[in-house]
Every structure is written in structure tokens, then in C-alpha cells.
Motif scaffolding. Structure first.
Motif, PDB file in Angstrom:
ATOM      1  N   MET A 183       0.835  -1.185   0.000  1.00 48.68           N
ATOM      2  CA  MET A 183       0.000   0.000   0.000  1.00 48.68           C
ATOM      3  C   MET A 183       0.885   1.256   0.000  1.00 48.68           C
ATOM      4  O   MET A 183       2.114   1.172   0.076  1.00 48.68           O
ATOM      5  N   ALA A 184       0.230   2.409  -0.030  1.00 47.23           N
ATOM      6  CA  ALA A 184       0.963   3.677  -0.113  1.00 47.23           C
ATOM      7  C   ALA A 184       1.911   3.882   1.063  1.00 47.23           C
ATOM      8  O   ALA A 184       2.985   4.456   0.920  1.00 47.23           O
ATOM      9  N   SER A 185       1.536   3.428   2.246  1.00 42.47           N
ATOM     10  CA  SER A 185       2.390   3.617   3.416  1.00 42.47           C
ATOM     11  C   SER A 185       3.544   2.627   3.437  1.00 42.47           C
ATOM     12  O   SER A 185       4.371   2.649   4.332  1.00 42.47           O
TER      13      SER A 185
ATOM     14  N   HIS B 258     -11.359  -3.248   2.812  1.00 46.35           N
ATOM     15  CA  HIS B 258     -11.799  -1.938   2.321  1.00 46.35           C
ATOM     16  C   HIS B 258     -13.235  -1.625   2.734  1.00 46.35           C
ATOM     17  O   HIS B 258     -14.194  -2.119   2.145  1.00 46.35           O
TER      18      HIS B 258
ATOM     19  N   ASN C 219       0.699  13.141   8.503  1.00 49.50           N
ATOM     20  CA  ASN C 219      -0.209  12.264   7.756  1.00 49.50           C
ATOM     21  C   ASN C 219      -1.301  11.618   8.618  1.00 49.50           C
ATOM     22  O   ASN C 219      -1.767  10.537   8.319  1.00 49.50           O
TER      23      ASN C 219
ATOM     24  N   GLY D 257      -5.354  11.178   5.790  1.00 55.47           N
ATOM     25  CA  GLY D 257      -4.746  10.329   4.781  1.00 55.47           C
ATOM     26  C   GLY D 257      -4.214  11.041   3.561  1.00 55.47           C
ATOM     27  O   GLY D 257      -3.182  10.651   3.003  1.00 55.47           O
TER      28      GLY D 257
ATOM     29  N   TYR E 254       3.533   8.854   8.440  1.00 54.86           N
ATOM     30  CA  TYR E 254       2.474   7.851   8.255  1.00 54.86           C
ATOM     31  C   TYR E 254       1.763   7.575   9.577  1.00 54.86           C
ATOM     32  O   TYR E 254       1.540   6.412   9.958  1.00 54.86           O
TER      33      TYR E 254
ATOM     34  N   PRO F  62      -2.154   4.773   9.537  1.00 57.16           N
ATOM     35  CA  PRO F  62      -2.107   3.863   8.382  1.00 57.16           C
ATOM     36  C   PRO F  62      -3.487   3.539   7.805  1.00 57.16           C
ATOM     37  O   PRO F  62      -3.576   3.237   6.609  1.00 57.16           O
TER      38      PRO F  62
ATOM     39  N   CYS G 244      -4.191   6.660   5.591  1.00 56.19           N
ATOM     40  CA  CYS G 244      -3.160   6.804   4.552  1.00 56.19           C
ATOM     41  C   CYS G 244      -3.401   5.864   3.382  1.00 56.19           C
ATOM     42  O   CYS G 244      -3.111   6.193   2.232  1.00 56.19           O
ATOM     43  N   ASN G 245      -3.955   4.689   3.657  1.00 55.01           N
ATOM     44  CA  ASN G 245      -4.115   3.665   2.620  1.00 55.01           C
ATOM     45  C   ASN G 245      -5.540   3.541   2.102  1.00 55.01           C
ATOM     46  O   ASN G 245      -5.835   2.622   1.347  1.00 55.01           O
ATOM     47  N   HIS G 246      -6.429   4.460   2.488  1.00 58.22           N
ATOM     48  CA  HIS G 246      -7.833   4.301   2.114  1.00 58.22           C
ATOM     49  C   HIS G 246      -8.177   5.100   0.862  1.00 58.22           C
ATOM     50  O   HIS G 246      -8.378   6.311   0.906  1.00 58.22           O
TER      51      HIS G 246
ATOM     52  N   MET H  15       4.758   7.101  -1.941  1.00 59.88           N
ATOM     53  CA  MET H  15       4.249   8.449  -2.179  1.00 59.88           C
ATOM     54  C   MET H  15       5.107   9.108  -3.239  1.00 59.88           C
ATOM     55  O   MET H  15       6.316   9.170  -3.107  1.00 59.88           O
TER      56      MET H  15
END
Lengths: 408, 408, 408, 408
Positions: free
Chosen positions: A29-31, A106, C65, C68, C98, C101, C104-106, D331
Motif C-alpha cells: 500500500m501507499a504507506s 476496504h 499524515n 490520509g 504515516y 495507516p 493513509c491507505n484508504h 508516495m
């Protein structure tokens, strides 16, 4: 590339069947958070000599929860593992719960938004790989090969294709492809593949390739949809379409194999376990018994402990499995029961349109503006599932029904 | 500003009760699409002389579907309108289905994302207005006013405040405030207010101000939560808090009124009709009968056709109505039945953690890593509702329960 | 409970400043996936004797962060770590990128849905803890304590409260509280706290407690909002409100401390770094220099390498920092520049309403139905930020502006 | 079925071009709210005799905002209408802003979730209709028909198909099909079709059928992608694929027409106007001028006021228009400029992975765990657009680039 971190745990029971657990890395994931999937594997002790390969019991791959809200399969895998501990297993088994960690985790509001990639909208179960162009050349090259060689070589070809895709090409893969291909790599190593799903609010039903009709009666599932050899990206199709196409190509070249037998003894099902967003461990135990009934029939487990339940089983061809889209926006009181023939003219549902509620009855003599609308069909159908929410837009899929059906 | 477009439709039946429909304009979307709410009004023929005002039956305001997924109230309003046609109505009634068109039409996946504004996250039922600072000055100024004048003047003050807010100030209103204030303007003109909601997956329960305890038994609802005089932005609070605060302020100034009687005969309830995302017109008929029982008790309809069902009714103070947050992420098999006392130590739910499934039992001797976890409490509780999905994060609200409760 | 898995990594450079990295476990998702947050810590070598505590350079906590989509703070922490390698650090520093989390990932579509918990709608930056009721008793009990003891004991009280909350009480914590409290536990151990956020589309601006006005000029940020001692759940408030309230309570009890000095030398800022959904490492380097300027001013790093840029800095009290909500739905061409005074009557924005486009000009003589609307104010303001999308509903927050402002 | 409510408004200017506005009803939401689309039509006064049909200027259809976040096309239609007022129009024009009211009004957080149906995930621009099986029979039946008859009859066939779909069949239509087919019905009546879209963060670019290459230079757009005769459900394809397939079928049958000329003078473009979520009325004016340049070239407006800007225009075949999927989560600092050739080995982007930040450089000698990663390609490309957010998962589409390109 080895995406696995194996964490072997040997079972110290009296009985035999020891599963090993590993953790497969399917994304980030992004993190930077790793997306992982647990994999439970049983490897058959008696490594057969190549000569025995043909007579070996079929290998099995079962996965659950590719769609995020369809969680009951995880509980079924739990119950399968509990039951398999005490079984005499004759082949290799791979069981994968939580197959899609992006979908599974999700949330949007209280529910799980898990049918499609939230970024792109692509259905998670439409991303598997099948390149039909490899079939013809393979058959040409292996026109005189033995059945055993055909089986081994074609399986290797399918695996090579997946490896090539995963083996980081310059332009990369989508998030969903990376997950799907890693699952497919395991499925291609099996002969029997079960993809555990659920409907929205749904009866239990089964997607079964047409050639495997005989197998449908070994599951404890009353409704089966028979599907043709068309690839639309789903796991079940990705498993049987290559072999079916190969068998048909050989046939065109004058060599006849029977689909579902010998080298082509591949079967793949999408098992719809009922409704989404629910875990019921007791029902999962029942579901697991039905799957063991099928596996025992196929020789995967020895003995005769597991037999299919007596029930009327109905079948329907995919072309006759119909979706009804709502003719209006409104709020739906779903009326029709699943699995019971609904006569022509009987309402499937009533749609409430309070905005049309009208004190003066004369205002809508034609009924178009009335606050209650019955949704009927002009033919008998058998309802299988309906939409998950009472609130629908014009064009939302209300019900799926068998239009023409028959007893198995 | 007149946001109403009236579309009067006179009913030509033998019986009397004629509702008028109008359409209220509550907002605009990006495309310019108008957001509208249908309003059904019955205005009592016999316009009372001011002297009679005191003895007049109380005016009623009922709304539904402020939260998008909580749709059953619309069906209840439908059944109420059908039943009220044949009733002898003694006061003014206003019924508002689809109170929040933004929430009602907002889908994310198959479900309705309707508890909060999708842009800001603010709960739609936390945006009503109450400015406590007006209470003290009003009481001071009206310290010797008659009860009838207090009632009329304070109601006018509340309406003026709303008008001022709506009357386009320079900085504007949020989307939710614009909707809430227009609904509140109607509620402030009533004496009895019912806000029809549902829980996620839920028993029927009622939020009732503490002073109105006697009324709770006229609804056909087995569980009642008694709430104090604290304003947290909800419709029920926005309706009774101003009057309760006024009554207490008068008391502090040495003038005693009884809350719930005479000039202060205001009652407001949040009625939780069961589970969200569902319409059931038959159940809605039952729900409507329960509401008519309450309205008849209050003299809103004459006669004695509607009486409360016999049932054991339980009450609980808000401070004892507890949410249990999941101690872990996982997939939940909800076990505890609603409305039945659950003994200490009995599991509310089992949480499945397939990722912990482990072939070697020795690996998690302490149980922390086991695949199944029972969620228990150390005290008896009565479960009222649970979360809508089997999939929960650590910290998701699992259940709401009565911790201490009593029979009404 | 020890939620940390430390993974110390010693830096082998000529220079001194060695950060240690650890990984904090803040939650679990439905699949069992662990939610973790990386923590970078510098611990000052010279452990001061208690007597020196007072003169010690202030400890620092910086996080990024929590929302998100507000990612630039992660890049600023990267640049801070790169620069701090070469600094002579005088106190303890903790840096947390971060921080959230889940947020950040949603993703929902291409963007990050990260201002609020997607299940509940609660703003992630409104979940910190402050229980005002502990202030008065503490002050009473420590009325004659030394300043050093007051500082140490009150900090310990705040930490104990957090520990008690985290130390699994029977009803549990929400997902967001579990994250927030673990972050807050680190912040309470610092004297200076920076919470790195961004606006939607935004100029750089700073939230600063009123008593710390002098510090605002050490950042390279042109706009500062001065906030009072009101707790609304945010990190900055959760850090300074307890101390400010304590100082005021002492004052009421007759003992005078100066807020921001000595035992009360606590400062906490929300730093809004510009626009969300963007990473710019070069701008992050500039942002990091501005933060080092502030830290050097406070003695956290020795030397005089970092000095604030020359710029006109504007201040505004929170009560004068105004949100303008859109008076209509439509599509917005944002016109007003950030940081430049906009005269009364000049348009902030034009709103396009193509549905009103009309071939006959006479149809909307009053302009209400015209396709273009200028949004103006009747007073001069300084625009600070605007909404992230051109599409707005009636009631969407269009702009935030300084209504009254002054040079620092 | 007549879904139109016409609301004619005659323009009282000196000049001639009078558009009529109507409102098309394309759907209903759960609350019963109607979904409508405004339609602006200019009908050419001089009704040509059938004999003139061939020489008539081509009819035009332009729509905008099929994807919810791609709003700039609405502003372009506004500017076109403003400019067309003063033009001498030679054919019929239909302009449709806000073509998809579901998508346009669907917010998730601050942004517009508008690329796909939020219930099903299906891309709104993949739902148009084309049934290839009608081509061959039509050509057979009309093998000797005049060019004019072929044009008229085939257009009527396409319209009949759409009518049949819309004319409520028993199983209904999806929400998106109902919208798409009503738009397509208008598009099929035109010869030139422009579907106004935008990229996420994007340069201006154009999708153009290969046979219409000459037309690309009349738009003020520097990048054109040439697409083959493959139908994938989009508006542009749904418009030209039937005719192109028909032309090729005739060719196979021995009758030669030139695609893009005479009876086959059909052209259809997807115009990508830049970045989504933005309205800029000044840029829209420029965009409108470019479209008028194309329309004037085609004889839709007379005169020579509008000529294409001088600029270097690049073209690329669809097969060479490549998406790059992120090799890791992280990122992104997007570095590459649009429209400028990027040499092999130069970074498109830098990806920040703060979780890898490491105090000990020796720990990641191979760079795999470093906090900054340059994303490069081994060949020169021309970047056209990039993802809308800095936060990406492994597998998110980072950039789209021209791999091989040429000057037009």
C-alpha cells in the motif's frame, strides 16, 4: 522471485494430515504496508513415480474471499482444515483464505466495498490471465505426445506464462493482476479448483462447466449454473478454459480426448455459499461437509464418510440465468423466495415510491404514479438471489433468476 | 423565502382525513439538480380560538430516513397515511418521508452510505440547532407570562432562530444544516415529534427523554433508552432540550412547571424500527399501529381503536447503554440474541482469525494466536443491536447492550 | 503492554546524530493485517541530572499524515531527518511519518479518503483525549509544589490517563482512539509538538496557541491563526490545553505562572504545509528549513545556521477565520489568490450552472437563473484555502478566509 | 416513449443562431428523484431537399462530463454556446453538458467518484451499444444501394437498435446503459461527434480514429492517439466502429468506399481537455476556439474566423500509448513534464518510502530498502498524463506515455 516466507509448523497429533502454513506477499500500500495472504498446504507423502502420475488422486486448490464482502468461504476453509486433520488425504491440497487483502479490508461506511478495485472499478474476479493464442501452436507441436506429456507440458506452459507476467516486465502489472496471477499460479498446479464466493442476498448456488455436470450432484447445493467455454477473466474460467480449448483444438486436429477425464481431468467451480457480509461457523461446517463429499468422490480423501445430501438439485444454462434490472428507482420489499418456482404474474418484489403518495386517487388513474408497484414477470422463474439493499436506482440489478431450468 | 411548491390534492372519499402534499426544496447538487423532500400535511379543520389552544390535541411531526440506509420509516409513513385516512384526527399532522435526499441516494457499492455527509463525515443527525444562551433571557423577560403565552412566545423564538439561520447569512450554511434546519422548522411547530430511524442489525428500540417515561409503554417497542437533557445535535434533543432547559430555568427562578405537561407538553422520540437496508411493508403496518396507539393515547386521534400490545418492556438509562468495541480485527459470527439477557461469561460473538490458524497447537498455548476468539463480558447484559458486517477492524463497534436495565 | 518492536540501527557517520527506528503497532484490520507506524527517535546522550531538567532544551515530537491525503509532512520528516544528521541536537526528538495507516491507505477512486474514519465518519483529528476534570484536583494537591515537580507530576498524570485508556478496559476503544492515544502518549513526553497537515488546495498556514504568538515568526509560513484554550479533540489542543488550563487554575488559586515559560514551556502547532494529495521533495526541503529555524530558536539544535526567512507574516484570530459555504450547487472556477487581500465586492469565485443556460435572456431578468454567478463578499478578506474540487453542492465549504487580520 | 420535456426559449438578438433547450429524463434514484440532462439544440433553418442531403454540412453532437470528475467540458460547452451565437451555422448541432448526472453528483470525500458506477464498478464510458452482427446482413441487403440510401438506412438501423434496447424489454437495462443509450441516440443522428473528457492530471490530448488523421491538426491539441477499429464500449468507438466495419464489409464484398468521406463521412473524437476536478472559464474559451476551428474546417460554420493554432503536434498509435504501473507502494513526487521527450534513464518520478528510512546505510546496500526510488524507463518516452494523487499502491497506474511517436 520467491514471494513466500514459509513458517512451517508440524502438527503433533495422533492422526496424519499435517498442513504447512506460509505467507504470500501480494502487494504494497501507499504507506509501504505489505499485503499478505496466508496459504495452507498439504503435500502428499507418497511421492509418486512419474509412471503413477496418471493414476494419482487429483490435486486441489481452494480459495476464499476474492471479493471483500464474501467472507463465509474463510469460515468454510476453517472447517475444512478442522475436518481434514482427520482425513486420509491422497493428493496435494492448497487452501487460501483472505485471498484478496485489499478487498477484504476496504470499508465504506459499515460495509465492505469489495467487488472491485476502489481506484479503477475493475471487478477483482475479472483479472485472471488466459492467452488463447498459445493453444493452437501447443497442440500442433504436441500432436503426437502422450497424454501424460500433454498434461505436464501444457501445465508448465500455463505456469510459464504466469511467471513471465509476474516477472516484472517494464510496464508493470495492475494491483489486481499481481494478486490474481499469484493465486492463479497455485491454481494451475491443481486439477480441481474451488473458488468460494457468495451472492449479495442469496441462495447457495454453483457455477459448473458444462462438461462437469456429473460432479454438481456431489455438492450439497441445490442450484447449479452450467457455463460454456467462454473466458471472461474469472478464476474458474481461467482454470478450465485453457484445457477445454486445448481439447477442442486437438479434436479439430483429429485427436480426441474427453474433457474432464485423464489428462483433461480438470474441474473448476465457483461456489456461491449464500449471502455476503456474514460469517456463520455452523453453516460453514455444513458447507465443508458438502465439499468433502465432492473431494471424496474424486478420490482426494479415501474412505466413504462423506456422501452428498439428498435434495432436489436444479440446473440452468448460463444463457437462461437472467438478471432483472429495476424498471424504476425506489425502495424494495423483496417478496419472492429463493429456490421456489414463482408463477408468471406473481410479484417478485414491491417497490415503494412514497414521493408518489397521493391523496387524490384520480390523479394517477393509470397507476404510473402510484406509491406501490408490483414487479412481475410474464413467465415462471426460479429466484436465486436479490440485491443487498432495499434502496435501488432505476437500472439496479434487482433479482437473478433461472428462466429455464431442469432437475439434475 | 418560500421554499415550498404546494401541490394540493383533495381526497374525495366518504371519510374525512385529507392530507395535502407539498414539495420542499432543501438543496442543490453540482449539476444543479434540485434536492426535494415530499411533505404530507393534515390541517385540523376546527381552527381553535386562542383560548382553546391549551386544550387542543397536540400537533404531530413525524419524519423518516434522515440516515440514508434507514429506510423502513418510509414504509411506516406509508402505512400511517393509509391508516390515518380512516381516523378522526384532532390536530395538525406533518409526515415527511425521505427527509434527507443526499443520504438516501448515496450508494457506495451496493449499500447506502448514509450516516454522514460523504464530503465532511459529519453525522446527518448531529446538525440540528439549539442555542442555549437564549433560554435565560427569555425566562427573565417572561417570568410572569401566562403558560399559554410562554408556550406561544418560546415556540416563536425557536422558529425565529431557525429562520435567521436559514435566511441566508453572509457565510452560508453547510449542506446538512440547510436540510436539518428546514426539517426542524416543521418540528418546532409540533408538540409531539417522532424521528424514525433504524439500527444497523437491530432489535426495535426507542430513545425517550427521561421525563416522558410514561409514554414509552404506548409504543409496541420492547426496549427503551431514557436520555437526559443533553444536546448533541440530534432531532429528538433539538426538540425537547430547549423546553426542558426552559422549564429548569424557570424552576431556578422560582416558578415551577411540570416537564411534559401543559405549556411544556412536548415529547420527542427517536424510534429505531429494527435493521437498516430493509423495507418490509407488513412489519411497517405493525409499526404504524404502535405509533397510532401512542397518538391515540395523546388525543391526536379520537376513539379507542389502537391500544399497545402486551409485552415485557425494558428500560435503560443512556449512561448504561454501552457500546462494545472489537478487541481485535477479524470476522465475526454474531451469537447473542437481541432482547434476551446474556449471562456473564457467555459469548456475544466468536471472531475468526484464519491468519492465526496453526497446525501446531503448541504455538499458541496462551490462546492469543488462536483462530477463534470468544468475545465475552464479565457481567450480564441485554444485547440490543450489532454491527452490520461480519468484517471488523480492531475498534469497530461490535454490539450495543443494556448494561443495567429494568422492566417498565 | 509493549506495542513496540525496536529495530535499532546505528549510523556510522562522522557526525553524531543517530536516530533509532522502531515500529509501533496501532491496530488490526479484518484480515488480521497489522497496522503499524514507523517511529524515529533521537535520544540525547547527556542524561541530565534532575536539577538540570529545568534548563534542558525542550523535547520535540513531530508527526505527519494523520489525515490520509495530507502527505507532504512525510516528505518534510524525510528532509528533517536528512538535515538533522548534521545538527548538534540538544534534546530528545521523536518523528512519526504515516501516523495513521488506516487513513493513509484508504482510496475511493483515485483520491485518498482520509479525513475521517470511513466506517463512522469521525474526523481522525478529533479523537485525542483530554479530561478537564483532573485539572482542579491536581492544582489543589500540588498548590505548593516546585515548578519542576509540577511539570514532572502533571506530565505523569497525563501519561497515566492515556495508559489507563489504552490498557484495555472492558468496553474497548474505537479504531481512531487506539491510534490517537498511542500518538498522544509520545506527544505528552515532549515540550514542543508539531502536527504536520495540509489544507485541500491551500496556502501554507499555521495554527498557533495565542500565548505562543512570538514563536509564529520563526516558521517560514506567511499566515497564522491564533487559537484560544478550547479543546475540540485535535492533537495541538490535546497538547497545550491541559497545561493552559492548569496555568489558569493556578492563577485562580493565586499562584501565577506564565504560559509558555518554565514549567509551562509547552508549545504545540498544527502546520498546514500547502495542498493535499501532493509530494514535492524540494518544497519539503524548504519546509524543513523553516522548522529547523523554529527548533534552533528554541535551543533544540545548537548553532545559528537556521534563521527564519524575511516575509510579511499575517495573523488572524480563530473567531475571524471564516468558512464560506456555497450558496448554490454548481461548478466552480476559483478566482481569488491565496494570501492577497481581496477587496469587498471582488469575486472569490465564479460558479457555472450550465443547466441554467438560456437562449432567451429575458427569462432570467433577475439573474437568479443565469449560467454564471460571481461569489462576492461585502468586506475585504484574505483567502487562505479553497475546496479541492470544482464540483460543489449547495453548502459545500468553498473558501476559508481571514476576515480580520494583522501583520505580525 | 418521449423522454423530453421541451422548454423552448427564443433568443432575441440581432444575430441568428437560436438554440433550443430541452430536458432529457435519464433515470431515477431511490428516493424517486429524477435524473435529467439539459440538451441544447440548434436546428438548421434551410431544410434541405433529399437531393441536397449529400452536400449538406455535417451534423454535430458534443457532450461533456460522462465521467463525473471531468467537468471542464461543461465550461467548454458554455463558451461554445456563447461563441456560436455569433456564427453562421450550416447544420444541426446538439450540445449536452452534464451528460451523466449520477456520476457528476457522486462525492466520496471532497472529490467526485465519477469514472464508474459506484454500485457495480463499471466504467460509465464502456456501456454504449454496438452489435457487430448486423453489419454483414445489412451490407448484403444493400449491396447495390446508393451511397445516400446506405447512409440513411444504416443510420436508421443503428437508431432502431437503440430504440429497441430502450423500449423497455422484459429484463430491463442497467443504470448506465439507460443513460448511455439515450446519449447514443443523439450521437447516431450526427456526423461529427465530440466526447469531452479530461485526464486525471494531464496534458491536452485527443483520441482520433486512424482514418481521420487529417482532422487532428485542426484542433489546438498537441498530442493525438490514433485508434483502430476496435469496439470497447466507449462513445467515440460506438460512433465510428459501425461505419468503419460497414465500409470494410463492403470492401470485402467488392464495393469500395473511403472511410471518412461521402456516406462514410463520420468522425468521432474523445477530446481530453487537461486535468479533472477543475473549471477554468478562460482556458475553456481557448478550448472552444479550437473546436470551432475544426467545425469551420468541416463546413459546420461558414466563414474563416477560426483557424488552428500553430504548434508542433505529435501523434502516437494506441498500441504505443503505454501505461506504467507503479512497481511499489509509496508516495510519488511526479517529475516528468508532459509533452516533453524524456530521455531513457531520466526519472519519471521519485517514490518516497519513509518506512524504509534507515539510520544505518549499510542495511540496504542493494538499495531495495531505500527511502527514495527513482522510476526510470530504458527508452525515451513522451509523458502525457499522471495519476491524480501522490499516494499509490503497488500496481497503481503512475503515468501514461507515448512510447513511439511522430510529428503530424
Amino acid at each position: 522471485m520467491n514471494a513466500f516466507k514459509t513458517n512451517t509448523l508440524k502438527k503433533s497429533t495422533l492422526k496424519k494430515s499435517t498442513f504447512k502454513k506460509s505467507v504470500m506477499h501480494v502487494g504494497e500500500m501507499a504507506s509501504g504496508a505489505k499485503l499478505t495472504v496466508p496459504v495452507y498446504r498439504y503435500e502428499c507423502a507418497q511421492t509418486c513415480s512419474p509412471a503413477d502420475q496418471q493414476n494419482k488422486a487429483p490435486n486441489v486448490y481452494i480459495q476464499a474471499n476474492m471479493h471483500g464482502a464474501e467472507v463465509q468461504g474463510n469460515a468454510v476453509i476453517f472447517q475444512l482444515l478442522e475436518l481434514l486433520k482427520h482425513c486420509d488425504i491422497q493428493s496435494n491440497l492448497t487452501l487460501v483464505p483472505y485471498a484478496n487483502p485489499v478487498a477484504c479490508n476496504h470499508k465504506n461506511g459499515e460495509y465492505t466495498l469489495g467487488r472491485f478495485d476502489p481506484i479503477t472499478g475493475v471487478n477483482w474476479n475479472r483479472m485472471y490471465h488466459f492467452d488463447e493464442t498459445v493453444i493452437e501452436p501447443f497442440a500442433q507441436q504436441n500432436i503426437d505426445a502422450s497424454a501424460a506429456d500433454i498434461k505436464a507440458n501444457f501445465q508448465q506452459l500455463l505456469l510459464n506464462q504466469i511467471e513471465q507476467k509476474l516477472d516484472h516486465n517494464i510496464w508493470g502489472l495492475t494491483t489486481g493482476q499481481r494478486i490474481a496471477y499469484q493465486l492463479q499460479r497455485m491454481a494451475h498446479q491443481a486439477d480441481l479448483v474451488l473458488d468460494l464466493h457468495t451472492g449479495p442476498i442469496s441462495s447457495k448456488h454453483l457455477y459448473c462447466p458444462e462438461y462437469a455436470k456429473m460432479s454438481a450432484s456431489y455438492f450439497d447445493i441445490p442450484h447449479t449454473i452450467f457455463i460454456p467455454n467462454d473466458f471472461d477473466g474469472a478464476m474458474d474460467e481461467a482454470t478450465f478454459c485453457p484445457w477445454w480449448s486445448l481439447q477442442q483444438t486437438y479434436k479439430a486436429l483429429g485427436r480426441n480426448f474427453v474433457m474432464g477425464e485423464d489428462a483433461f481431468a480438470k474441474e473448476s467451480f465457483t461456489v456461491e455459499l449464500g449471502s455476503q457480509e456474514q460469517i456463520d461457523l455452523d453453516v460453514a461446517h455444513q458447507d465443508a461437509l458438502g465439499i468433502l463429499s465432492y473431494l471424496q468422490h474424486k478420490g482426494v480423501i479415501s474412505g466413504n464418510n462423506y456422501t452428498p445430501q439428498k435434495m432436489t438439485r436444479y440446473g440452468c444454462y448460463l444463457k437462461d440465468y437472467k438478471a432483472l434490472y429495476s424498471p424504476m428507482g425506489g425502495m424494495v420489499d423483496y417478496l419472492a423466495e429463493f429456490g421456489k418456482p414463482l408463477p408468471a404474474g406473481e410479484p417478485l418484489a414491491r417497490i415503494l415510491r412514497m414521493d408518489n403518495y397521493c391523496v387524490d386517487d384520480s390523479a394517477n388513474a393509470d397507476g404510473s404514479g402510484s406509491p406501490l408497484h408490483n414487479i412481475c414477470l410474464d413467465r415462471q422463474v426460479m429466484p436465486i438471489l436479490h440485491f443487498a439493499s432495499a434502496s435501488v436506482n432505476q437500472g439496479t440489478e434487482l433479482y437473478k433468476v433461472f428462466q429455464d431450468y431442469f432437475e439434475l
